[in-house]
Design a protein around this motif. Structure first.
Motif, short mmCIF file in Angstrom:
data_model
loop_
_atom_site.label_atom_id
_atom_site.label_comp_id
_atom_site.label_asym_id
_atom_site.label_seq_id
_atom_site.Cartn_x
_atom_site.Cartn_y
_atom_site.Cartn_z
N PHE A 1 0.80 -1.22 0.00
CA PHE A 1 0.00 0.00 0.00
C PHE A 1 0.84 1.28 0.00
CE2 PHE A 1 -2.67 -3.26 2.04
CZ PHE A 1 -3.75 -3.25 1.17
N SER A 2 2.10 1.18 -0.38
CA SER A 2 2.97 2.36 -0.40
C SER A 2 3.15 2.92 -1.80
CB SER A 2 4.35 2.01 0.19
OG SER A 2 4.23 1.63 1.55
N GLY A 3 2.30 2.52 -2.75
CA GLY A 3 2.46 2.98 -4.12
C GLY A 3 3.67 2.33 -4.76
N THR A 4 4.40 3.11 -5.54
CA THR A 4 5.59 2.58 -6.21
C THR A 4 6.79 2.53 -5.27
OG1 THR A 4 6.01 4.83 -7.04
CG2 THR A 4 4.88 3.29 -8.51
N ASN A 5 6.68 3.09 -4.09
CA ASN A 5 7.76 2.99 -3.11
C ASN A 5 7.57 1.70 -2.31
OD1 ASN A 5 10.03 3.80 -1.59
ND2 ASN A 5 8.72 4.71 -0.03
N THR A 6 7.73 0.58 -3.01
CA THR A 6 7.36 -0.72 -2.43
C THR A 6 8.34 -1.24 -1.39
OG1 THR A 6 8.49 -1.84 -4.27
CG2 THR A 6 6.13 -1.39 -4.53
N LEU A 7 9.49 -0.60 -1.25
CA LEU A 7 10.49 -1.09 -0.29
C LEU A 7 10.37 -0.42 1.07
CD1 LEU A 7 13.64 -1.36 -2.61
CD2 LEU A 7 11.99 -3.13 -1.99
N GLN A 8 9.42 0.50 1.22
CA GLN A 8 9.23 1.18 2.50
C GLN A 8 7.76 1.09 2.91
OE1 GLN A 8 10.81 5.16 2.56
NE2 GLN A 8 12.72 4.57 1.60
N PRO A 9 7.49 1.00 4.23
CA PRO A 9 6.10 0.86 4.69
C PRO A 9 5.32 2.16 4.55
CG PRO A 9 7.57 1.11 6.56
CD PRO A 9 8.46 1.00 5.34
N LEU A 10 4.00 2.04 4.57
CA LEU A 10 3.14 3.23 4.49
C LEU A 10 3.23 4.02 5.79
CD1 LEU A 10 1.01 4.92 3.06
CD2 LEU A 10 -0.73 3.30 3.89
N PHE A 11 3.26 3.33 6.91
CA PHE A 11 3.40 3.97 8.23
C PHE A 11 4.75 3.60 8.82
CE2 PHE A 11 -1.21 3.76 7.70
CZ PHE A 11 -1.61 5.02 8.13
N THR A 12 5.43 4.58 9.36
CA THR A 12 6.72 4.32 10.00
C THR A 12 6.58 3.91 11.46
OG1 THR A 12 6.95 6.67 10.52
CG2 THR A 12 7.92 5.90 8.45
N GLY A 13 5.38 3.99 11.99
CA GLY A 13 5.11 3.62 13.38
C GLY A 13 3.64 3.80 13.67
N TYR A 14 3.22 3.47 14.88
CA TYR A 14 1.82 3.66 15.26
C TYR A 14 1.54 5.13 15.49
CZ TYR A 14 1.73 -1.40 15.94
OH TYR A 14 1.81 -2.75 15.75
N PRO A 15 0.30 5.56 15.26
CA PRO A 15 -0.04 6.98 15.44
C PRO A 15 0.17 7.43 16.89
CG PRO A 15 -1.74 5.84 14.20
CD PRO A 15 -0.82 4.78 14.73
N GLY B 1 -1.24 13.87 17.51
CA GLY B 1 -0.85 14.88 16.53
C GLY B 1 0.08 14.38 15.43
N ASN B 2 0.33 13.07 15.34
CA ASN B 2 1.25 12.56 14.32
C ASN B 2 0.80 11.15 13.90
OD1 ASN B 2 3.32 12.00 12.60
ND2 ASN B 2 4.92 11.99 14.16
N LEU B 3 0.49 11.01 12.61
CA LEU B 3 0.09 9.70 12.10
C LEU B 3 1.28 8.82 11.75
CD1 LEU B 3 -2.89 10.60 9.70
CD2 LEU B 3 -3.01 9.59 11.97
N ASN B 4 2.48 9.41 11.71
CA ASN B 4 3.70 8.68 11.35
C ASN B 4 3.60 8.06 9.95
OD1 ASN B 4 5.36 9.11 13.65
ND2 ASN B 4 4.16 7.61 14.79
N VAL B 5 3.09 8.85 9.01
CA VAL B 5 3.00 8.40 7.62
C VAL B 5 4.36 8.58 6.94
CG1 VAL B 5 1.86 8.73 5.39
CG2 VAL B 5 0.57 9.02 7.52
N ASN B 6 4.78 7.57 6.23
CA ASN B 6 6.04 7.65 5.51
C ASN B 6 5.93 8.71 4.41
OD1 ASN B 6 8.35 7.25 3.94
ND2 ASN B 6 8.28 5.03 4.14
N PRO B 7 6.79 9.75 4.42
CA PRO B 7 6.68 10.81 3.41
C PRO B 7 6.99 10.32 1.99
CG PRO B 7 8.70 11.05 4.70
CD PRO B 7 7.89 9.99 5.38
N ASN B 8 7.65 9.18 1.89
CA ASN B 8 8.00 8.66 0.56
C ASN B 8 6.89 7.81 -0.06
OD1 ASN B 8 10.63 9.79 0.60
ND2 ASN B 8 11.33 8.11 1.90
N ALA B 9 5.87 7.49 0.72
CA ALA B 9 4.76 6.69 0.19
C ALA B 9 3.98 7.54 -0.81
CB ALA B 9 3.86 6.22 1.31
N ASN B 10 3.39 6.88 -1.80
CA ASN B 10 2.65 7.61 -2.83
C ASN B 10 1.45 6.79 -3.28
OD1 ASN B 10 3.53 5.85 -5.18
ND2 ASN B 10 5.53 6.63 -4.51
#
Length: 301
Positions: A135-149, A152-161
């Motif tokens: 579910f990270s788009g074409t950035n398949t080597l990194q997770p969508l979330f970098t940690g649990y929310p 004030g921070n969802l911890n979404v991977n900025p490289n996900a698309n």
């Protein structure tokens, strides 16, 4: 011109050698089941064989790609099915918590379970197939979330698309095998993880009433509708993948048939030729034995 004994011997040996060679070639065809066993046997058949084999190899590679397509779509569908079950539980908890007969302590307990569901959905959003995140788009080597929310921070991977992951399944034809997980899971305002965070915050706020929680039921219904759209998209892609797989199977049969017609020997014909050649060879040996008499008197004549 005088025909000498050596001339007779040489001619006989040359013809016998040619006969042996022809029998050897026929026997080789019979053992291998192929018309040719080296390019020099028939260059035209050899060149056609290379082209047919190349085409078959490409079809088989596309079939392996189709295996990857099915793995990706099936895993995504199963993950979304588990998310659906989790969202049904969220809806049940919301209905239970929206009654004003519950105490703040009761809502706190519901909030604890809701937090666990939120974390579980984050885990679903970080589902991997092999070493690739779905579910990270074409950035398949990194997770969508970098940690649990956290607050004030969802911890979404900025490289996900939200880009499409495409796999080639035929000449010039690709299938996209992912869905827009970033928008569904990780949108900061309408994503399911953010919405669950709002609900948890409301559950933990003693000043909030059942009416405040009731308003979230329509939001959860909207999330369920979005989830159904994603699952419908996956289902449509699975149907197309099955049709493409059927086409590839047909192409494999055609390519194999062409290669077989070009290279494979006609066993019945080969056996007949071998039998005929063996008879000719025996006759040549018999005649040669009569013509060439290995005696000193015959040599002196």
């Amino acid at each position: 011109m005088r025909v000498t004994q050596s001339m007779l011997s040489n001619n006989m040996l040359r013809h016998l050698s040619g006969s042996y060679s022809k029998m050897g070639k026929i026997q080789e065809q019979l053992m291998t089941g192929k018309k040719i066993n080296r390019p020099s046997d028939d260059p035209v058949v050899a060149m056609k064989g290379i082209a047919y084999r190349t085409n078959l190899d490409k079809v088989q590679q596309f079939q392996r790609n189709m295996g990857e397509v099915h793995n990706w779509l099936d895993t995504t569908d199963e993950t979304l099915n588990q998310v659906t079950s989790a969202m049904h539980r969220v809806s049940e908890l919301l209905v239970q918590a929206s009654t004003d007969t519950l105490t703040p302590n009761d809502r706190e307990k519901i909030a604890v379970e809701m937090e666990q569901i939120q974390k579980q959905i984050v885990d679903f959003a970080n589902t991997k197939l092999g070493d690739k995140y779905l579910f990270s788009g074409t950035n398949t080597l990194q997770p969508l979330f970098t940690g649990y929310p956290t607050t004030g921070n969802l911890n979404v991977n900025p490289n996900a698309n939200s880009n499409k992951v495409e796999i080639e399944v035929f000449n010039g034809i690709t299938l996209d095998v992912n869905v827009d997980g970033k928008t569904f899971f990780a949108n900061s305002t309408n994503g399911v993880v953010a919405k669950l965070g709002e609900i948890v915050g409301t559950l933990k706020d003693p000043a909030k009433s059942g009416a405040d929680l009731t308003g979230y039921l329509s939001d959860i219904e909207t999330q369920m509708d979005n989830l159904l759209l994603l699952r419908a998209e996956i289902g449509a892609k699975q149907n197309r993948a099955e049709m493409m797989e059927y086409r590839l199977d047909s192409q494999e049969i055609t390519a194999t048939k062409l290669m077989s017609e070009n290279e494979d020997a006609d066993i019945e014909k080969i056996i007949t030729e071998l039998t005929t050649q063996e008879s000719l060879h025996r006759a040549a040996l018999s005649v040669g034995a009569r013509i060439i008499q290995p005696s000193l008197i015959d040599f002196l004549r």
